[in-house]
Design a protein around this motif. Structure first.
Motif, PDB file in Angstrom:
ATOM      1  N   TYR A 237       7.896   8.325   5.377  1.00  0.00           N
ATOM      2  CA  TYR A 237       7.486   8.718   4.026  1.00  0.00           C
ATOM      3  C   TYR A 237       6.055   9.247   4.049  1.00  0.00           C
ATOM      4  CZ  TYR A 237      11.311   5.497   2.907  1.00  0.00           C
ATOM      5  OH  TYR A 237      12.523   4.846   2.856  1.00  0.00           O
TER       6      TYR A 237
ATOM      7  N   TYR B  59       2.942   9.573   1.218  1.00  0.00           N
ATOM      8  CA  TYR B  59       2.434   9.255  -0.114  1.00  0.00           C
ATOM      9  C   TYR B  59       1.024   9.821  -0.250  1.00  0.00           C
ATOM     10  CZ  TYR B  59       5.986   5.522  -0.487  1.00  0.00           C
ATOM     11  OH  TYR B  59       7.146   4.801  -0.548  1.00  0.00           O
TER      12      TYR B  59
ATOM     13  N   GLN C 218      -2.511   8.817  -2.634  1.00  0.00           N
ATOM     14  CA  GLN C 218      -3.064   7.774  -3.494  1.00  0.00           C
ATOM     15  C   GLN C 218      -4.304   8.291  -4.175  1.00  0.00           C
ATOM     16  OE1 GLN C 218      -4.384   4.019  -1.706  1.00  0.00           O
ATOM     17  NE2 GLN C 218      -3.534   2.934  -3.472  1.00  0.00           N
TER      18      GLN C 218
ATOM     19  N   GLY D 166      -2.204   5.448  -8.572  1.00  0.00           N
ATOM     20  CA  GLY D 166      -1.538   4.616  -7.582  1.00  0.00           C
ATOM     21  C   GLY D 166      -0.939   5.450  -6.469  1.00  0.00           C
ATOM     22  N   LEU D 167       0.030   4.882  -5.794  1.00  0.00           N
ATOM     23  CA  LEU D 167       0.720   5.562  -4.699  1.00  0.00           C
ATOM     24  C   LEU D 167       1.902   6.357  -5.240  1.00  0.00           C
ATOM     25  CD1 LEU D 167       0.638   2.691  -2.122  1.00  0.00           C
ATOM     26  CD2 LEU D 167       0.058   5.051  -1.554  1.00  0.00           C
TER      27      LEU D 167
ATOM     28  N   LEU E 267       5.013   9.187  -4.125  1.00  0.00           N
ATOM     29  CA  LEU E 267       5.779   9.731  -3.009  1.00  0.00           C
ATOM     30  C   LEU E 267       5.772  11.262  -3.044  1.00  0.00           C
ATOM     31  CD1 LEU E 267       7.696   9.071  -0.615  1.00  0.00           C
ATOM     32  CD2 LEU E 267       9.570   9.192  -2.268  1.00  0.00           C
TER      33      LEU E 267
ATOM     34  N   PHE F 264      -1.098   8.617   2.846  1.00  0.00           N
ATOM     35  CA  PHE F 264      -0.545   7.556   3.677  1.00  0.00           C
ATOM     36  C   PHE F 264       0.859   7.925   4.135  1.00  0.00           C
ATOM     37  CE2 PHE F 264      -3.634   4.260   3.439  1.00  0.00           C
ATOM     38  CZ  PHE F 264      -4.221   4.343   2.188  1.00  0.00           C
TER      39      PHE F 264
ATOM     40  N   GLN G 266       8.495  -1.330   3.709  1.00  0.00           N
ATOM     41  CA  GLN G 266       7.803  -0.166   4.246  1.00  0.00           C
ATOM     42  C   GLN G 266       6.444  -0.598   4.788  1.00  0.00           C
ATOM     43  OE1 GLN G 266       7.577   3.318   1.752  1.00  0.00           O
ATOM     44  NE2 GLN G 266       9.750   3.245   1.222  1.00  0.00           N
ATOM     45  N   TYR G 267       6.101  -0.066   5.946  1.00  0.00           N
ATOM     46  CA  TYR G 267       4.823  -0.348   6.581  1.00  0.00           C
ATOM     47  C   TYR G 267       4.022   0.947   6.624  1.00  0.00           C
ATOM     48  CZ  TYR G 267       7.043  -4.682   7.941  1.00  0.00           C
ATOM     49  OH  TYR G 267       7.692  -5.880   7.913  1.00  0.00           O
ATOM     50  N   PHE G 268       2.724   0.786   6.305  1.00  0.00           N
ATOM     51  CA  PHE G 268       1.891   1.964   6.110  1.00  0.00           C
ATOM     52  C   PHE G 268       0.988   2.235   7.301  1.00  0.00           C
ATOM     53  CE2 PHE G 268       2.583   3.257   1.747  1.00  0.00           C
ATOM     54  CZ  PHE G 268       3.312   2.178   1.255  1.00  0.00           C
ATOM     55  N   GLY G 269       0.756   3.535   7.531  1.00  0.00           N
ATOM     56  CA  GLY G 269      -0.250   3.955   8.490  1.00  0.00           C
ATOM     57  C   GLY G 269      -1.638   3.798   7.906  1.00  0.00           C
ATOM     58  N   PRO G 270      -2.679   4.097   8.715  1.00  0.00           N
ATOM     59  CA  PRO G 270      -4.058   3.848   8.288  1.00  0.00           C
ATOM     60  C   PRO G 270      -4.584   4.813   7.235  1.00  0.00           C
ATOM     61  CG  PRO G 270      -4.027   4.895  10.430  1.00  0.00           C
ATOM     62  CD  PRO G 270      -2.610   4.588  10.087  1.00  0.00           C
TER      63      PRO G 270
ATOM     64  N   TYR H 273       2.258  -5.848  -2.092  1.00  0.00           N
ATOM     65  CA  TYR H 273       1.341  -5.452  -1.030  1.00  0.00           C
ATOM     66  C   TYR H 273      -0.082  -5.830  -1.427  1.00  0.00           C
ATOM     67  CZ  TYR H 273       4.897  -2.386   1.089  1.00  0.00           C
ATOM     68  OH  TYR H 273       6.026  -1.891   1.694  1.00  0.00           O
TER      69      TYR H 273
ATOM     70  N   ALA I 118      -5.161   0.713   4.386  1.00  0.00           N
ATOM     71  CA  ALA I 118      -3.743   0.841   4.046  1.00  0.00           C
ATOM     72  C   ALA I 118      -3.206  -0.436   3.410  1.00  0.00           C
ATOM     73  CB  ALA I 118      -2.946   1.166   5.304  1.00  0.00           C
TER      74      ALA I 118
ATOM     75  N   PHE J 249       5.795   2.586  -7.225  1.00  0.00           N
ATOM     76  CA  PHE J 249       4.644   1.685  -7.240  1.00  0.00           C
ATOM     77  C   PHE J 249       4.044   1.555  -8.624  1.00  0.00           C
ATOM     78  CE2 PHE J 249       3.522   0.466  -2.926  1.00  0.00           C
ATOM     79  CZ  PHE J 249       4.294   1.311  -2.170  1.00  0.00           C
ATOM     80  N   GLY J 250       3.561   0.354  -8.918  1.00  0.00           N
ATOM     81  CA  GLY J 250       2.676   0.174 -10.041  1.00  0.00           C
ATOM     82  C   GLY J 250       1.277   0.634  -9.670  1.00  0.00           C
ATOM     83  N   LYS J 251       0.373   0.627 -10.626  1.00  0.00           N
ATOM     84  CA  LYS J 251      -0.986   1.124 -10.375  1.00  0.00           C
ATOM     85  C   LYS J 251      -1.888   0.077  -9.756  1.00  0.00           C
ATOM     86  CE  LYS J 251      -0.644   4.749 -13.796  1.00  0.00           C
ATOM     87  NZ  LYS J 251      -1.144   5.375 -15.036  1.00  0.00           N
TER      88      LYS J 251
END
Lengths: 112, 111
Positions: free
Chosen positions: A33, A35, A37, A42-43, A45, A90, A101-105, B36, B42, B101-103
């Motif tokens: 994915y 994203y 931000q 927020g995040l 897609l 991200f 889901q796991y995020f990159g840096p 999260y 991240a 996602f929420g904010k």
């Protein structure tokens, strides 16, 4: 660590130039994915992939394209960058048998 | 329209306090809810919830889901300055079945 790297980590570019961000995973996961931000939003897609050469649009896909020619790499391209695309980007992978889901840096992109 | 709403948006507490963060959702085809933690980097995964009434716990953090009332809470007991972060809630749902996602709730823990 979830085995995800992003490059570059920081980039400053000018309006109208093309930009490609790379996401690389070592986990062999099917789903990847992109994203963005932004404060107040927020995040969100941009695009996602469910396999090699299989991609689909997300909520904010206008102005972005993606490609996935190998399982481990997912590229995000801004064909002609605009100031509104200044953001933190991200990449994420979806791991194993769960929905997590796991995020990159992240990549901080500034378009002047 | 699918949406995830978190409250409060920001919160300031002192070390040792207990906090409750809220997440309400309206998503079609709900599948799971995730929490999260995001410091200046991240997001890192905390919990995934799929069933109502079953508490997930990790140290001083715990979370529970109510699928009837469409919300989840994240509790942090005996807060520490290291808990200062933005806490994000996200739901799988919608027509594409992707994370929404929420904010976020920005938590600041003062010494």
């Amino acid at each position: 660590d979830a085995g995800i790297t992003q490059s570059p980590r920081h980039k400053v570019t000018e309006t109208g130039t093309p930009v490609t961000l790379r996401c690389h995973q070592t986990e062999n996961h099917r789903y990847m994915y992109w994203y963005r931000q932004d404060p107040g939003h927020g995040l969100r897609l941009i695009h996602y992939s469910y396999g090699v050469k299989d991609t689909d649009k997300g909520e904010v896909s206008d102005g972005y394209s993606v490609s996935r020619s190998k399982t481990e790499d997912f590229l995000l391209t801004l064909e002609s960058a605009t100031s509104s695309q200044t953001s933190v980007y991200f990449c994420a992978i979806m791991g194993g048998r769960t929905d997590t889901q796991y995020f990159g840096p992240g990549t901080r992109l500034t378009v002047l | 329209e699918d949406k995830v709403v978190q409250s409060p948006l920001s919160l300031v507490v002192h070390e040792g306090d207990t906090v409750t963060l809220n997440c309400s959702y309206e998503v079609t085809n709900f599948r799971s809810l995730l929490w999260y933690k995001q410091e200046k980097k991240a997001p890192t995964f905390l919990f995934m919830l799929t069933s109502s009434g079953i508490e997930k716990k990790s140290g001083r953090l715990s979370s529970i889901l109510d699928k009837k009332e469409l919300f989840s809470i994240l509790n942090i007991t005996a807060t520490q300055t290291g808990d200062s972060a933005v806490y994000l809630c996200a739901d799988y749902g919608g027509s594409q079945g992707n994370l929404i996602f929420g904010k976020g709730t920005k938590l600041s823990v003062k010494p």
